[in-house]
Design a protein around this motif. Structure first.
Motif, PDB file in Angstrom:
ATOM      1  N   ASP A   1     124.596 -22.535  18.518  1.00 25.73           N
ATOM      2  CA  ASP A   1     123.615 -22.198  19.365  1.00 25.73           C
ATOM      3  C   ASP A   1     123.278 -20.819  18.813  1.00 25.73           C
TER       4      ASP A   1
ATOM      5  N   HIS B   1     115.740 -21.572  18.702  1.00 24.76           N
ATOM      6  CA  HIS B   1     115.382 -22.341  20.080  1.00 24.76           C
ATOM      7  C   HIS B   1     113.897 -22.297  20.003  1.00 24.76           C
TER       8      HIS B   1
ATOM      9  N   THR C   1     111.509 -28.547  24.979  1.00 24.32           N
ATOM     10  CA  THR C   1     112.560 -27.594  24.077  1.00 24.32           C
ATOM     11  C   THR C   1     112.865 -28.421  22.876  1.00 24.32           C
TER      12      THR C   1
ATOM     13  N   ARG D   1     115.773 -27.553  19.300  1.00 20.51           N
ATOM     14  CA  ARG D   1     116.497 -26.449  18.367  1.00 20.51           C
ATOM     15  C   ARG D   1     116.573 -26.871  16.996  1.00 20.51           C
TER      16      ARG D   1
ATOM     17  N   ARG E   1     118.095 -31.399  20.101  1.00 21.15           N
ATOM     18  CA  ARG E   1     118.017 -30.980  21.368  1.00 21.15           C
ATOM     19  C   ARG E   1     116.422 -31.069  21.698  1.00 21.15           C
TER      20      ARG E   1
END
Length: 93
Positions: free
Chosen positions: A3, A8, A20, A22, A40
């Motif tokens: 992360d 993002h 969303t 990523r 994601r």
């Protein structure tokens, strides 16, 4: 962590989050091309079928092409970036 090294994106509709995605640039190469993982990707059920997922993927592509963001900076100067995506369901459209 992934992360911390990822870009993002959050898609808003009328100020409310509806999707969303990523992007994580994997720190190695395959056949001379840098590659990364699209992950994601999620869209609220109420906004599926509206093109929201496509908008998120297009925003990610634009970020990579611009050389901006964490993943874009790692891909800067390359003509090609290989995208790896694992999914729980098949993408449509």
């Amino acid at each position: 962590s992934k992360d911390d090294a990822s870009d993002h994106f959050l898609l808003l509709h009328d100020g409310e989050p509806v999707g969303t995605i990523r992007w994580w640039c994997i720190p190695s190469s395959h056949a001379g091309a840098t590659y990364g993982k699209l992950g994601r990707l999620a869209v609220l059920k109420s906004h599926r079928g509206t093109g929201a997922g496509k908008l998120l993927v297009l925003a990610l592509e634009k970020q990579l092409a611009s050389g901006e963001g964490k993943a874009g900076l790692k891909a800067r100067g390359l003509e090609e970036v290989l995208v790896v995506a694992n999914s729980q369901c098949y993408a449509e459209g």
